[in-house]
Design a protein around this motif. Structure first.
Motif, PDB file in Angstrom:
ATOM      1  N   SER A 157      15.454 -11.865  -7.104  1.00 31.01           N
ATOM      2  CA  SER A 157      15.427 -11.391  -5.726  1.00 31.01           C
ATOM      3  C   SER A 157      14.087 -10.739  -5.411  1.00 31.01           C
ATOM      4  CB  SER A 157      16.576 -10.403  -5.496  1.00 31.01           C
ATOM      5  OG  SER A 157      16.496  -9.831  -4.216  1.00 31.01           O
ATOM      6  N   TYR A 158      13.577  -9.945  -6.350  1.00 28.74           N
ATOM      7  CA  TYR A 158      12.276  -9.292  -6.150  1.00 28.74           C
ATOM      8  C   TYR A 158      11.174 -10.338  -6.030  1.00 28.74           C
ATOM      9  CZ  TYR A 158       8.040  -6.688  -7.249  1.00 28.74           C
ATOM     10  OH  TYR A 158       6.775  -6.170  -7.215  1.00 28.74           O
ATOM     11  N   LEU A 159      11.157 -11.302  -6.941  1.00 31.28           N
ATOM     12  CA  LEU A 159      10.124 -12.339  -6.914  1.00 31.28           C
ATOM     13  C   LEU A 159      10.199 -13.166  -5.632  1.00 31.28           C
ATOM     14  CD1 LEU A 159      10.421 -13.515 -10.624  1.00 31.28           C
ATOM     15  CD2 LEU A 159       8.527 -12.251  -9.630  1.00 31.28           C
ATOM     16  N   ARG A 160      11.411 -13.481  -5.198  1.00 33.69           N
ATOM     17  CA  ARG A 160      11.583 -14.295  -3.999  1.00 33.69           C
ATOM     18  C   ARG A 160      11.096 -13.562  -2.750  1.00 33.69           C
ATOM     19  NH1 ARG A 160      16.136 -15.786  -5.253  1.00 33.69           N
ATOM     20  NH2 ARG A 160      17.347 -14.110  -4.297  1.00 33.69           N
ATOM     21  N   ASN A 161      11.246 -12.257  -2.710  1.00 34.96           N
ATOM     22  CA  ASN A 161      10.866 -11.492  -1.517  1.00 34.96           C
ATOM     23  C   ASN A 161       9.382 -11.143  -1.478  1.00 34.96           C
ATOM     24  OD1 ASN A 161      13.515 -11.490  -0.583  1.00 34.96           O
ATOM     25  ND2 ASN A 161      14.028  -9.576  -1.625  1.00 34.96           N
ATOM     26  N   TYR A 162       8.790 -10.911  -2.632  1.00 35.39           N
ATOM     27  CA  TYR A 162       7.425 -10.402  -2.641  1.00 35.39           C
ATOM     28  C   TYR A 162       6.385 -11.409  -3.125  1.00 35.39           C
ATOM     29  CZ  TYR A 162       9.375  -5.804  -1.718  1.00 35.39           C
ATOM     30  OH  TYR A 162      10.029  -4.748  -1.144  1.00 35.39           O
ATOM     31  N   TYR A 163       6.772 -12.376  -3.919  1.00 33.28           N
ATOM     32  CA  TYR A 163       5.811 -13.368  -4.414  1.00 33.28           C
ATOM     33  C   TYR A 163       5.803 -14.562  -3.468  1.00 33.28           C
ATOM     34  CZ  TYR A 163       5.067 -10.846  -8.779  1.00 33.28           C
ATOM     35  OH  TYR A 163       4.712  -9.911  -9.713  1.00 33.28           O
ATOM     36  N   THR A 164       5.235 -14.334  -2.299  1.00 32.58           N
ATOM     37  CA  THR A 164       5.196 -15.347  -1.246  1.00 32.58           C
ATOM     38  C   THR A 164       3.741 -15.703  -0.950  1.00 32.58           C
ATOM     39  OG1 THR A 164       5.267 -13.564   0.405  1.00 32.58           O
ATOM     40  CG2 THR A 164       7.371 -14.574  -0.206  1.00 32.58           C
ATOM     41  N   PRO A 165       3.495 -16.897  -0.378  1.00 32.35           N
ATOM     42  CA  PRO A 165       2.101 -17.344  -0.155  1.00 32.35           C
ATOM     43  C   PRO A 165       1.260 -16.389   0.668  1.00 32.35           C
ATOM     44  CG  PRO A 165       3.617 -19.182   0.099  1.00 32.35           C
ATOM     45  CD  PRO A 165       4.465 -17.951  -0.051  1.00 32.35           C
ATOM     46  N   ALA A 210      13.720 -12.250   2.180  1.00 35.66           N
ATOM     47  CA  ALA A 210      14.319 -11.255   3.068  1.00 35.66           C
ATOM     48  C   ALA A 210      13.218 -10.485   3.782  1.00 35.66           C
ATOM     49  CB  ALA A 210      15.203 -10.308   2.264  1.00 35.66           C
ATOM     50  N   HIS A 211      13.601  -9.756   4.805  1.00 35.03           N
ATOM     51  CA  HIS A 211      12.618  -8.958   5.546  1.00 35.03           C
ATOM     52  C   HIS A 211      12.051  -7.870   4.647  1.00 35.03           C
ATOM     53  CE1 HIS A 211      10.651  -6.787   8.758  1.00 35.03           C
ATOM     54  NE2 HIS A 211      11.316  -5.685   8.417  1.00 35.03           N
ATOM     55  N   VAL A 212      10.742  -7.816   4.527  1.00 33.90           N
ATOM     56  CA  VAL A 212      10.070  -6.826   3.698  1.00 33.90           C
ATOM     57  C   VAL A 212       9.655  -5.651   4.581  1.00 33.90           C
ATOM     58  CG1 VAL A 212       8.078  -6.370   2.223  1.00 33.90           C
ATOM     59  CG2 VAL A 212       9.249  -8.571   2.091  1.00 33.90           C
ATOM     60  N   ASP A 213       9.968  -4.466   4.126  1.00 30.77           N
ATOM     61  CA  ASP A 213       9.662  -3.265   4.891  1.00 30.77           C
ATOM     62  C   ASP A 213       8.148  -3.124   5.065  1.00 30.77           C
ATOM     63  OD1 ASP A 213       9.700  -0.856   6.163  1.00 30.77           O
ATOM     64  OD2 ASP A 213      10.202   0.328   4.387  1.00 30.77           O
ATOM     65  N   GLY A 214       7.701  -3.063   6.294  1.00 30.30           N
ATOM     66  CA  GLY A 214       6.281  -2.904   6.591  1.00 30.30           C
ATOM     67  C   GLY A 214       5.964  -1.547   7.188  1.00 30.30           C
ATOM     68  N   SER A 215       6.708  -0.530   6.794  1.00 29.82           N
ATOM     69  CA  SER A 215       6.520   0.809   7.358  1.00 29.82           C
ATOM     70  C   SER A 215       5.121   1.344   7.056  1.00 29.82           C
ATOM     71  CB  SER A 215       7.556   1.781   6.789  1.00 29.82           C
ATOM     72  OG  SER A 215       8.867   1.351   7.083  1.00 29.82           O
ATOM     73  N   VAL A 216       4.602   2.114   7.991  1.00 26.47           N
ATOM     74  CA  VAL A 216       3.315   2.776   7.812  1.00 26.47           C
ATOM     75  C   VAL A 216       3.550   4.130   7.146  1.00 26.47           C
ATOM     76  CG1 VAL A 216       1.305   3.725   8.999  1.00 26.47           C
ATOM     77  CG2 VAL A 216       2.347   1.603   9.801  1.00 26.47           C
ATOM     78  N   ALA A 217       2.683   4.476   6.211  1.00 27.81           N
ATOM     79  CA  ALA A 217       2.824   5.745   5.487  1.00 27.81           C
ATOM     80  C   ALA A 217       2.746   6.937   6.444  1.00 27.81           C
ATOM     81  CB  ALA A 217       1.739   5.864   4.422  1.00 27.81           C
ATOM     82  N   GLN A 218       3.670   7.858   6.296  1.00 25.55           N
ATOM     83  CA  GLN A 218       3.709   9.074   7.117  1.00 25.55           C
ATOM     84  C   GLN A 218       3.435  10.274   6.233  1.00 25.55           C
ATOM     85  OE1 GLN A 218       4.182   8.906  10.483  1.00 25.55           O
ATOM     86  NE2 GLN A 218       4.233   6.675  10.229  1.00 25.55           N
ATOM     87  N   TYR A 219       2.265  10.882   6.415  1.00 24.98           N
ATOM     88  CA  TYR A 219       1.907  12.043   5.610  1.00 24.98           C
ATOM     89  C   TYR A 219       2.697  13.258   6.086  1.00 24.98           C
ATOM     90  CZ  TYR A 219      -0.882  15.645   3.318  1.00 24.98           C
ATOM     91  OH  TYR A 219      -1.283  16.719   2.554  1.00 24.98           O
ATOM     92  N   THR A 220       3.356  13.937   5.160  1.00 25.47           N
ATOM     93  CA  THR A 220       4.188  15.090   5.502  1.00 25.47           C
ATOM     94  C   THR A 220       3.669  16.383   4.883  1.00 25.47           C
ATOM     95  OG1 THR A 220       5.655  14.720   3.607  1.00 25.47           O
ATOM     96  CG2 THR A 220       6.236  13.626   5.685  1.00 25.47           C
ATOM     97  N   GLY A 221       3.043  16.294   3.722  1.00 24.68           N
ATOM     98  CA  GLY A 221       2.701  17.505   2.983  1.00 24.68           C
ATOM     99  C   GLY A 221       3.946  18.148   2.403  1.00 24.68           C
ATOM    100  N   GLY A 222       3.778  19.054   1.509  1.00 29.16           N
ATOM    101  CA  GLY A 222       4.929  19.722   0.898  1.00 29.16           C
ATOM    102  C   GLY A 222       4.653  20.023  -0.561  1.00 29.16           C
ATOM    103  N   ILE A 223       5.681  20.437  -1.259  1.00 29.02           N
ATOM    104  CA  ILE A 223       5.527  20.834  -2.658  1.00 29.02           C
ATOM    105  C   ILE A 223       6.644  20.237  -3.494  1.00 29.02           C
ATOM    106  CG2 ILE A 223       6.787  22.991  -2.235  1.00 29.02           C
ATOM    107  CD1 ILE A 223       5.003  24.276  -4.419  1.00 29.02           C
ATOM    108  N   VAL A 224       6.293  19.794  -4.703  1.00 29.39           N
ATOM    109  CA  VAL A 224       7.256  19.301  -5.691  1.00 29.39           C
ATOM    110  C   VAL A 224       6.958  20.026  -6.996  1.00 29.39           C
ATOM    111  CG1 VAL A 224       8.006  17.324  -7.064  1.00 29.39           C
ATOM    112  CG2 VAL A 224       7.576  17.052  -4.622  1.00 29.39           C
ATOM    113  N   THR A 225       7.945  20.656  -7.575  1.00 21.89           N
ATOM    114  CA  THR A 225       7.748  21.409  -8.817  1.00 21.89           C
ATOM    115  C   THR A 225       8.698  20.893  -9.892  1.00 21.89           C
ATOM    116  OG1 THR A 225       9.358  23.103  -8.162  1.00 21.89           O
ATOM    117  CG2 THR A 225       7.048  23.479  -7.566  1.00 21.89           C
ATOM    118  N   LEU A 226       8.266  21.026 -11.132  1.00 22.03           N
ATOM    119  CA  LEU A 226       9.096  20.656 -12.276  1.00 22.03           C
ATOM    120  C   LEU A 226       8.884  21.698 -13.370  1.00 22.03           C
ATOM    121  CD1 LEU A 226      11.018  18.728 -13.689  1.00 22.03           C
ATOM    122  CD2 LEU A 226       9.034  17.374 -14.414  1.00 22.03           C
TER     123      LEU A 226
END
Length: 394
Positions: free
Chosen positions: A109-117, A153-169
């Motif tokens: 499924s991944y190959l069929r959706n993304y490995y296109t001409p 299938a339809h591939v998501d073409g969303s534009v990146a939305q910068y939000t900022g924030g913090i991630v801690t571990l």
């Protein structure tokens, strides 16, 4: 003398390299994955192979958590913080609970959706254009791939939305060691701000700025081209002996970019380390010395030209540029654009970057980590200092 051909297929940043003799070009049909039953892409994915791959993925994820150098994990975290729950902020590393769900149907499924001409580039170096086109017609057109010929299938073409924030571990880093010699317990911080995409005119000023910041580890041996006169070496590592690392990174994509500084130090000096890094961010928008700017531009051009001395890198550069921008800039064109970067360009892009919310990733003992709001306030101050805090009890 027999001439070598280098051919590369790039599909959604995935590439295969083939080397073959020029008089055996017709054997391309045995190398290209659409015709070969021995290549992984079109091979019948046996259950044993998939299970072995699952084991390899599990091992790599476990190894990632035990490495003394947490840069891959921090890169994942800083993107998650900068682009919360969208596009490049989504997990790049496979969650452990999803490994068992990957089977042959998921792979196909991944190959069929993304490995296109429309997501594919065929690049060649050392081979005539007409010859390469003829081979592509003979061995790529009209070939049924192993994953079937169904519509993607339809591939998501969303534009990146910068939000900022913090991630801690929060993690105990005291036991991380490559051998019997104990490795010091460190806390790792990465602070980033949105830059620009590689399609924008400010991409090269940001690349020069990143080179001007430079940096590395405190135990670097130095030497020509090592960047020992970059700002993070001169202003941070040379002045603060307790800093183990201070390195600048620039991640650039089709619709956004992220300039980051990664720093590491003893957990008891986290607050001071964060203040040093925020001060370096603020100084980016200050006076730019002509000598350090020329040095950064020369180093960037030198790295570009040295990388393009290798033939595999040349055709990878051709394929990636065409895939990303639908055209290719020649090395001398890029060098001309780099030379045209002026001190006011650096100051302009840095000032615009500082107006955005920061992204923060933190790993290790975080008991002394400043609040996100304090980091944001420090980047807004002209001196880059954190707000003072007062404690009755320590």
């Amino acid at each position: 003398m027999k001439q070598n051909i280098s051919v590369e297929l790039l599909i959604f940043w995935k590439n295969w390299h083939f080397r073959l003799l020029i008089d055996l070009t017709a054997k391309m049909k045995f190398c290209l994955p659409w015709r070969s039953t021995g290549v992984f892409v079109t091979a019948r994915h046996q259950d044993e192979e998939i299970e072995l791959t699952r084991m390899a993925v599990r091992f790599e994820l476990e190894d990632l958590g035990m490495r003394p150098d947490p840069e891959p994990l921090l890169t994942e975290m800083i993107h998650e913080a900068a682009y919360r729950e969208n596009t490049v902020g989504l997990h790049r590393l496979c969650p452990t609970e999803n490994i068992a769900k990957i089977d042959r149907s998921v792979l196909h499924s991944y190959l069929r959706n993304y490995y296109t001409p429309d997501r594919m580039v065929l690049a060649g170096v050392g081979v005539g254009h007409e010859q390469l086109v003829e081979c592509a017609r003979n061995y790529l057109l009209g070939t049924r791939p192993a994953w079937g010929s169904g519509a993607a299938a339809h591939v998501d073409g969303s534009v990146a939305q910068y939000t900022g924030g913090i991630v801690t571990l929060e993690r105990d880093m005291s036991s991380v060691s490559l051998g019997p010699t104990p490795f010091p317990e460190l806390t790792h911080i990465m602070i980033g701000l949105e830059s620009c995409s590689f399609l924008e005119g400010d991409f090269l000023p940001f690349a020069v700025l990143n080179m001007m910041m430079g940096g590395g580890g405190s135990f670097s041996a130095g030497g020509p081209g090592k960047g020992m006169f970059t700002r993070l070496y001169l202003n941070v590592l040379n002045r603060h002996h307790w800093m183990y690392n201070a390195t600048s990174y620039h991640h650039s994509y089709e619709d956004t970019g992220l300039l980051c500084i990664h720093a590491s130090a003893d957990p008891r000096q986290v607050r001071e380390m964060v203040e040093i890094i925020t001060r370096e961010f603020v100084l980016m928008a200050g006076t730019v010395d002509v000598v350090e700017l020329e040095r950064a531009k020369t180093q960037l051009m030198s790295m570009l030209m040295m990388n393009l001395e290798a033939r595999p890198v040349i055709f990878e550069d051709v394929g990636r540029q065409v895939l990303a921008t639908r055209s290719r800039k020649l090395p001398h064109e890029l060098c001309t654009l780099i030379r045209d970067v002026k001190p006011e360009d650096i100051k302009r892009v840095a000032s615009a970057m500082l107006r955005r919310k920061p992204a923060v990733a933190a790993l290790g003992d975080l008991s002394d980590l400043p609040a996100y709001e304090h980091v944001q306030a420090a980047l807004a101050n002209k001196d880059g200092r954190l707000p003072r805090t007062y404690r009755l009890f320590r």
